[in-house]
Design a protein around this motif. Structure first.
Motif, mmCIF file in Angstrom:
data_model
loop_
_atom_site.group_PDB
_atom_site.id
_atom_site.type_symbol
_atom_site.label_atom_id
_atom_site.label_comp_id
_atom_site.label_asym_id
_atom_site.label_seq_id
_atom_site.Cartn_x
_atom_site.Cartn_y
_atom_site.Cartn_z
ATOM 1 N N LEU A 113 -59.924 22.192 24.939
ATOM 2 C CA LEU A 113 -60.734 23.308 24.336
ATOM 3 C C LEU A 113 -59.865 24.420 24.472
ATOM 4 N N SER A 114 -59.340 24.876 25.642
ATOM 5 C CA SER A 114 -59.016 26.211 26.058
ATOM 6 C C SER A 114 -57.453 26.213 24.755
ATOM 7 N N ASP A 115 -56.953 25.455 24.630
ATOM 8 C CA ASP A 115 -55.808 25.501 23.889
ATOM 9 C C ASP A 115 -56.168 25.804 22.577
ATOM 10 N N LEU A 116 -57.160 24.856 21.929
ATOM 11 C CA LEU A 116 -57.597 25.210 20.658
ATOM 12 C C LEU A 116 -58.143 26.783 20.367
ATOM 13 N N ASN A 117 -58.969 26.941 21.359
ATOM 14 C CA ASN A 117 -59.942 28.161 21.338
ATOM 15 C C ASN A 117 -58.596 29.621 21.120
ATOM 16 N N ARG A 118 -57.711 29.434 22.079
ATOM 17 C CA ARG A 118 -56.854 30.500 21.999
ATOM 18 C C ARG A 118 -56.333 30.648 20.722
ATOM 19 N N ILE A 166 -40.362 26.586 15.032
ATOM 20 C CA ILE A 166 -40.894 26.308 16.045
ATOM 21 C C ILE A 166 -41.598 27.401 16.727
ATOM 22 N N ARG A 167 -42.759 27.524 16.896
ATOM 23 C CA ARG A 167 -43.604 28.441 17.614
ATOM 24 C C ARG A 167 -44.629 28.048 18.556
ATOM 25 N N PHE A 168 -44.829 28.944 19.458
ATOM 26 C CA PHE A 168 -45.667 28.463 20.631
ATOM 27 C C PHE A 168 -47.167 27.696 20.322
ATOM 28 N N ALA A 169 -47.693 28.358 19.095
ATOM 29 C CA ALA A 169 -49.045 27.802 18.518
ATOM 30 C C ALA A 169 -48.749 26.396 18.461
ATOM 31 N N GLU A 170 -47.747 25.923 17.801
ATOM 32 C CA GLU A 170 -47.556 24.492 17.607
ATOM 33 C C GLU A 170 -47.239 23.605 19.059
ATOM 34 N N MET A 171 -46.940 24.198 19.948
ATOM 35 C CA MET A 171 -46.807 23.625 21.203
ATOM 36 C C MET A 171 -48.343 23.470 21.682
ATOM 37 N N LEU A 172 -49.210 24.421 21.758
ATOM 38 C CA LEU A 172 -50.485 24.500 22.332
ATOM 39 C C LEU A 172 -51.206 23.291 21.543
ATOM 40 N N LEU A 173 -51.045 23.306 20.217
ATOM 41 C CA LEU A 173 -51.476 22.022 19.229
ATOM 42 C C LEU A 173 -50.954 20.754 19.950
ATOM 43 N N PHE A 174 -49.818 20.464 20.173
ATOM 44 C CA PHE A 174 -49.295 19.364 20.802
ATOM 45 C C PHE A 174 -50.106 19.071 22.083
ATOM 46 N N ARG A 175 -50.120 20.115 22.897
ATOM 47 C CA ARG A 175 -50.618 19.910 24.377
ATOM 48 C C ARG A 175 -52.169 19.560 24.051
ATOM 49 N N ALA A 176 -52.689 19.971 23.067
ATOM 50 C CA ALA A 176 -54.267 19.643 22.741
ATOM 51 C C ALA A 176 -54.544 18.376 22.405
ATOM 52 N N GLU A 177 -53.322 17.929 21.387
ATOM 53 C CA GLU A 177 -53.399 16.498 21.122
ATOM 54 C C GLU A 177 -53.324 15.702 22.208
ATOM 55 N N THR A 196 -66.683 19.541 23.022
ATOM 56 C CA THR A 196 -65.459 18.888 23.933
ATOM 57 C C THR A 196 -64.772 18.556 22.380
ATOM 58 N N PRO A 197 -63.387 18.974 22.229
ATOM 59 C CA PRO A 197 -62.665 18.879 21.057
ATOM 60 C C PRO A 197 -62.627 17.241 20.689
ATOM 61 N N THR A 198 -62.511 16.863 19.477
ATOM 62 C CA THR A 198 -62.082 15.507 18.861
ATOM 63 C C THR A 198 -60.897 15.724 18.269
ATOM 64 N N MET A 199 -60.295 14.571 17.745
ATOM 65 C CA MET A 199 -59.095 14.529 16.919
ATOM 66 C C MET A 199 -59.382 15.264 15.602
ATOM 67 N N THR A 200 -60.709 15.101 15.021
ATOM 68 C CA THR A 200 -60.956 15.924 13.972
ATOM 69 C C THR A 200 -60.708 17.359 13.941
ATOM 70 N N ASP A 201 -61.251 17.973 15.113
ATOM 71 C CA ASP A 201 -60.857 19.313 15.585
ATOM 72 C C ASP A 201 -59.453 19.513 15.322
ATOM 73 N N LEU A 202 -58.597 18.380 16.038
ATOM 74 C CA LEU A 202 -57.220 18.695 16.172
ATOM 75 C C LEU A 202 -56.499 18.721 14.788
ATOM 76 N N TYR A 203 -56.770 17.731 14.027
ATOM 77 C CA TYR A 203 -56.613 17.407 12.490
ATOM 78 C C TYR A 203 -56.685 19.054 11.692
ATOM 79 N N HIS A 204 -57.900 19.617 11.993
ATOM 80 C CA HIS A 204 -58.221 20.741 11.208
ATOM 81 C C HIS A 204 -57.245 21.921 11.543
ATOM 82 N N GLU A 205 -57.391 21.977 13.064
ATOM 83 C CA GLU A 205 -56.489 23.318 13.620
ATOM 84 C C GLU A 205 -55.081 23.180 13.244
#
Length: 544
Positions: free
Chosen positions: A422-427, A399-410, A440-449
């Motif tokens: 937006l901020s979490d994904l762009n970081r 587990i690393r913090f990037a995964e945590m940011l991705l969970f929060r973005a989701e 404004t991010p969508t779940m397509t952006d989340l899926y990709h990232e």
């Protein structure tokens, strides 16, 4: 640092000698109870025995990753005898499933015993600092291994077997653990264990250098975030808890992204404990071995005549194309995947990638190649000289913090706050020098990232697809359904030995007959043998 995880961890055979599965629990016996936990070293030894299985080839060394063959990010590279894992034709008798299931229940049973004994001792006398820490570690390991079973086998209709020894007066009667009513009941118990772990564990910064690699408070908080995210499959109100947990990791525990993507997979000890670190399997490689086999597992079979790589678990054209959407040759793509004619360093030589071994894919995982770049990689201790145990000097992330940011973005998107994602994904994108999102991010952006950032890590992309297939968000549901019902594509080269060879595109040659995905496939079936031996106490999952 070497004390915990860099060598084979020896534990008292008297305490942990049994390798029986969870349906054949053996009584611990009063002699063991009376003899153990009389000093700090005994507590340390007992806990080290909980960590040891994580290193195994049958767990995070390799075998948990075979499951990912049913998605489209990797192919196996070499034929196995359990193709049903890749074709969604699950039986429950697949060797990787049986091995991990047994291992996780053994760890739970052992953690249960440690918790029971230390809690009983705490009623008689004050625990030492090491014993308190050990109690926290036991709670953490029980919660972690419980989670790894719960989400892979539990549903809203029935949970997985679990019991807490401390809920019984006297010794546990060694009966079969009861199956929880739903997986949500399992998740609640896992959260309680992580809360208890936080109560007893130190913060990471409070460990000495030799103690780093042990469970700590931030790791328990991160697992709570992940449990809540999976719980949200069945109860979307849990997304609010995800947001809270990730915020806590930032504000109370100082977690952040590493400065560069390279730093995460570096063979330099100075990079091991960066701001992004939360929980990992650290290793020196070298003569002491230890750590995960995975860096050698994914290396070219026979390592171009230099080192005994195993040539397994290779990237697909599908994940390559997904990463390339951020621009050809972008930093994250190049650091994650080796493609034909890509330059890399291997045992001091500059090479251009080509692969002539085994079943063709046209790519190799590059994330874990840093230890293999040195001219004297074996002599200088970066790579284990034993090619049958090909560990390498990498702080292998779980587990690393990037995964945590991705969970929060989701979580933000799923709670109708997509602008906050937006901020979490762009970081994450900025760290890899990728173009920032301007919408404004969508779940397509989340899926990709999520797919690209965490590729070839033990974050379970397949289960992401399965939980998304049940999502109330039609956009992510459609993306998940498409990938779950697709076959992985690869590049087929005219001359596999030539880095500049022409290629054609086709489906991976092995396991071609994939079943159409159905919702019951979200979880695995229990081994029929376990169901039979339970005499009706373990109910098979629906659909199997």
């Amino acid at each position: 640092m070497k004390k915990l995880y860099l060598s084979v961890l020896a534990v008292s055979a008297l305490l942990f000698g049994s390798c029986s599965d969870f349906l054949d629990v053996q009584p611990e016996g009063s002699a063991i109870t009376n003899a153990y936990f009389t000093n700090d070293q005994q507590a340390i030894d007992a806990i080290d025995g909980l960590y040891k299985p994580l290193h195994k080839e049958t767990v995070f060394g390799r075998d948990l990753f075979w499951e990912q063959g049913a998605a489209c990010d990797i192919v196996w590279g070499r034929t196995r005898n359990f193709n049903s894992l890749a074709t969604l034709s699950y039986t429950g008798d697949e060797e990787p499933l049986r091995n991990s299931f047994d291992t996780f229940y053994q760890v739970m049973s052992r953690a249960n015993w440690i918790i029971k004994q230390l809690l009983d001792k705490e009623t008689r006398t004050e625990l030492s600092d090491v014993e308190k820490r050990s109690l926290g570690e036991a709670y953490f390991m029980r919660g972690m291994t419980h989670f790894l079973v719960a989400y892979r086998y539990g549903t809203d209709k029935q949970g997985v077997p679990f019991v807490r020894y401390e809920d019984f007066e006297g010794e546990y009667d060694s009966s079969i653990p009861p199956q929880q009513p739903t997986v949500m009941d399992n998740y609640r118990l896992i959260i309680e264990d992580m809360d208890s772990a936080i109560e007893y564990l130190p913060k990471f910064e409070e460990y000495t250098e030799d103690e780093r690699g042990r469970a700590h408070q931030a790791a328990a908080v991160a697992y709570k975030a992940k449990v809540y995210a999976y719980w949200a499959t069945w109860d979307e109100s849990q997304w609010n808890n995800v947001i809270t947990m990730v915020g806590l990791l930032e504000t109370e525990y100082g977690r952040d992204l590493a400065q560069t993507f390279d730093e995460l997979f570096s063979s330099d000890f100075a990079d091991y404990w960066n701001a992004e670190y939360i929980w990992s399997i650290p290793s020196t490689g070298g003569v002491n071995g230890g750590g995960s086999d995975f860096p050698g597992v994914v290396l070219e079979n026979k390592g171009w005549g230099v080192y005994n790589g195993w040539g397994q678990i290779k990237p697909t054209l599908d994940i390559y194309e997904e990463m390339a959407k951020d621009g050809a040759g972008n930093d994250r793509l190049v650091r994650s995947i080796l493609e034909y004619n890509q330059e890399f360093q291997f045992f001091g030589e500059t090479m251009r990638f080509a692969s002539s071994s085994d079943l063709e894919a046209g790519f190799q995982v590059n994330k874990y190649m840093d230890p293999f770049k040195y001219a004297n990689a074996i002599a200088d201790g970066y790579v284990n000289p034993n090619g049958d145990w090909p560990t390498a000097r990498v702080n292998f992330p779980l587990i690393r913090f990037a995964e945590m940011l991705l969970f929060r973005a989701e979580a933000y998107i799923m709670t109708n706050q997509p602008e906050l994602a937006l901020s979490d994904l762009n970081r994450i994108r900025e760290r890899s020098n990728l173009t920032l999102l301007d919408h404004t991010p969508t779940m397509t952006d989340l899926y990709h990232e999520r797919r690209c950032e965490l590729a070839f890590e033990f974050t379970d992309h397949l289960f992401d697809l399965k939980r998304w297939h049940r999502s109330s968000n039609s956009e992510i549901k459609a993306l998940a359904e498409k990938e779950l019902n697709s076959r992985p594509r690869v590049r087929n080269y005219e001359d596999r030995t030539s880095p500049t060879s022409a290629f054609t595109i086709g489906y991976y040659a092995d396991y071609p007959n994939k079943e159409p995905y159905q919702d019951y496939m979200m979880v695995f079936p229990y081994s029929p043998e376990q169901v039979t031996k339970s005499n009706g106490l373990l109910k098979q999952n629906e659909g199997y």
